[in-house]
Design a protein around this motif. Structure first.
Motif, mmCIF file in Angstrom:
data_model
loop_
_atom_site.group_PDB
_atom_site.id
_atom_site.type_symbol
_atom_site.label_atom_id
_atom_site.label_comp_id
_atom_site.label_asym_id
_atom_site.label_seq_id
_atom_site.Cartn_x
_atom_site.Cartn_y
_atom_site.Cartn_z
ATOM 1 N N THR A 31 0.815 -1.221 0.000
ATOM 2 C CA THR A 31 0.000 0.000 0.000
ATOM 3 C C THR A 31 0.848 1.271 0.000
ATOM 4 O O THR A 31 0.329 2.369 0.193
ATOM 5 C CB THR A 31 -0.959 0.010 1.212
ATOM 6 O OG1 THR A 31 -0.192 -0.089 2.414
ATOM 7 C CG2 THR A 31 -1.961 -1.127 1.119
ATOM 8 N N ASN A 32 2.152 1.111 -0.203
ATOM 9 C CA ASN A 32 3.082 2.230 -0.310
ATOM 10 C C ASN A 32 3.002 3.165 0.909
ATOM 11 O O ASN A 32 2.724 4.349 0.773
ATOM 12 C CB ASN A 32 2.845 2.998 -1.625
ATOM 13 C CG ASN A 32 4.010 3.905 -1.953
ATOM 14 O OD1 ASN A 32 5.127 3.682 -1.496
ATOM 15 N ND2 ASN A 32 3.746 4.928 -2.752
ATOM 16 N N GLN A 33 3.245 2.598 2.065
ATOM 17 C CA GLN A 33 3.261 3.373 3.314
ATOM 18 C C GLN A 33 4.652 3.270 3.942
ATOM 19 O O GLN A 33 4.873 2.494 4.876
ATOM 20 C CB GLN A 33 2.203 2.840 4.274
ATOM 21 C CG GLN A 33 0.786 2.959 3.756
ATOM 22 C CD GLN A 33 -0.213 2.394 4.744
ATOM 23 O OE1 GLN A 33 0.002 2.401 5.950
ATOM 24 N NE2 GLN A 33 -1.317 1.897 4.211
ATOM 25 N N PRO A 34 5.604 4.061 3.445
ATOM 26 C CA PRO A 34 7.000 3.922 3.892
ATOM 27 C C PRO A 34 7.207 4.208 5.381
ATOM 28 O O PRO A 34 8.040 3.565 6.021
ATOM 29 C CB PRO A 34 7.777 4.915 3.025
ATOM 30 C CG PRO A 34 6.761 5.836 2.458
ATOM 31 C CD PRO A 34 5.460 5.101 2.434
ATOM 32 N N VAL A 35 6.489 5.148 5.943
ATOM 33 C CA VAL A 35 6.658 5.462 7.363
ATOM 34 C C VAL A 35 6.191 4.283 8.209
ATOM 35 O O VAL A 35 6.862 3.880 9.168
ATOM 36 C CB VAL A 35 5.889 6.756 7.736
ATOM 37 C CG1 VAL A 35 5.935 7.000 9.235
ATOM 38 C CG2 VAL A 35 6.456 7.944 6.974
ATOM 39 N N TYR A 36 5.050 3.721 7.835
ATOM 40 C CA TYR A 36 4.528 2.548 8.542
ATOM 41 C C TYR A 36 5.479 1.361 8.377
ATOM 42 O O TYR A 36 5.765 0.638 9.328
ATOM 43 C CB TYR A 36 3.132 2.232 8.010
ATOM 44 C CG TYR A 36 2.405 1.129 8.716
ATOM 45 C CD1 TYR A 36 2.290 1.105 10.110
ATOM 46 C CD2 TYR A 36 1.813 0.092 7.997
ATOM 47 C CE1 TYR A 36 1.616 0.089 10.758
ATOM 48 C CE2 TYR A 36 1.131 -0.932 8.638
ATOM 49 C CZ TYR A 36 1.046 -0.929 10.019
ATOM 50 O OH TYR A 36 0.370 -1.939 10.668
ATOM 51 N N HIS A 37 5.996 1.193 7.175
ATOM 52 C CA HIS A 37 6.939 0.116 6.885
ATOM 53 C C HIS A 37 8.183 0.250 7.761
ATOM 54 O O HIS A 37 8.672 -0.726 8.341
ATOM 55 C CB HIS A 37 7.304 0.159 5.398
ATOM 56 C CG HIS A 37 8.311 -0.857 4.994
ATOM 57 N ND1 HIS A 37 9.606 -0.521 4.709
ATOM 58 C CD2 HIS A 37 8.228 -2.202 4.852
ATOM 59 C CE1 HIS A 37 10.276 -1.618 4.384
ATOM 60 N NE2 HIS A 37 9.469 -2.646 4.471
ATOM 61 N N GLN A 38 8.704 1.477 7.881
ATOM 62 C CA GLN A 38 9.898 1.710 8.700
ATOM 63 C C GLN A 38 9.608 1.450 10.179
ATOM 64 O O GLN A 38 10.434 0.857 10.890
ATOM 65 C CB GLN A 38 10.422 3.146 8.508
ATOM 66 C CG GLN A 38 11.719 3.404 9.221
ATOM 67 C CD GLN A 38 12.833 2.467 8.763
ATOM 68 O OE1 GLN A 38 13.015 2.235 7.577
ATOM 69 N NE2 GLN A 38 13.571 1.912 9.703
ATOM 70 N N ALA A 39 8.449 1.855 10.655
ATOM 71 C CA ALA A 39 8.084 1.611 12.059
ATOM 72 C C ALA A 39 8.009 0.109 12.343
ATOM 73 O O ALA A 39 8.478 -0.357 13.393
ATOM 74 C CB ALA A 39 6.747 2.281 12.377
ATOM 75 N N ILE A 40 7.461 -0.636 11.418
ATOM 76 C CA ILE A 40 7.374 -2.092 11.576
ATOM 77 C C ILE A 40 8.777 -2.700 11.576
ATOM 78 O O ILE A 40 9.083 -3.574 12.398
ATOM 79 C CB ILE A 40 6.492 -2.712 10.471
ATOM 80 C CG1 ILE A 40 5.040 -2.286 10.668
ATOM 81 C CG2 ILE A 40 6.615 -4.231 10.475
ATOM 82 C CD1 ILE A 40 4.133 -2.619 9.502
ATOM 83 N N ASN A 41 9.639 -2.237 10.685
ATOM 84 C CA ASN A 41 11.020 -2.733 10.659
ATOM 85 C C ASN A 41 11.710 -2.481 11.991
ATOM 86 O O ASN A 41 12.442 -3.341 12.492
ATOM 87 C CB ASN A 41 11.815 -2.076 9.528
ATOM 88 C CG ASN A 41 11.580 -2.738 8.196
ATOM 89 O OD1 ASN A 41 11.134 -3.881 8.123
ATOM 90 N ND2 ASN A 41 11.876 -2.019 7.130
ATOM 91 N N ASN A 42 11.491 -1.304 12.561
ATOM 92 C CA ASN A 42 12.086 -0.995 13.865
ATOM 93 C C ASN A 42 11.574 -1.945 14.945
ATOM 94 O O ASN A 42 12.342 -2.397 15.794
ATOM 95 C CB ASN A 42 11.816 0.458 14.248
ATOM 96 C CG ASN A 42 12.591 1.424 13.386
ATOM 97 O OD1 ASN A 42 13.591 1.074 12.768
ATOM 98 N ND2 ASN A 42 12.130 2.667 13.329
#
Length: 102
Positions: free
Chosen positions: A44-55
């Motif tokens: 869904t192209n949500q880079p901020v959410y993706h980065q938070a999940i990676n963290n």
């Protein structure tokens, strides 16, 4: 009852390995769910959410690694305690045989 046996029973009663394993199991489930969410964030192209999940996944990895090290230390401690108990039993047995021969 000898001191080594008391220590062994105390450690076994604490059941630390199973408690840590429960935490590891829980963290494994959390990681699986986070990976599913990360996949959704990418789609869904949500880079901020993706980065938070990676963290969050990285934090779980560090926690899991620490718990695994603790579990290994506990297992090693159990082995040491058992070795000392066997050594103590052997020494007591030999002392008993020497007294019988005297």
């Amino acid at each position: 009852m000898n001191y080594s046996k008391q220590v062994q029973e105390t450690v076994e009663f604490a059941d630390l390995v199973n408690k840590i394993q429960s935490l590891l199991d829980y963290l494994g489930l959390e990681t699986s769910e986070l990976e599913d969410e990360r996949e959704h964030a990418v789609k869904t192209n949500q880079p901020v959410y993706h980065q938070a999940i990676n963290n969050n996944i990285k934090q779980i990895y560090v926690t899991t690694s620490t718990l695994l090290a603790i579990r290994n230390d506990i297992e090693s401690m159990h082995d040491d305690i058992q070795r000392h108990i066997n050594k103590e039993k052997k020494a007591l047995s030999q002392a008993g045989k020497q007294n019988d021969n005297a």
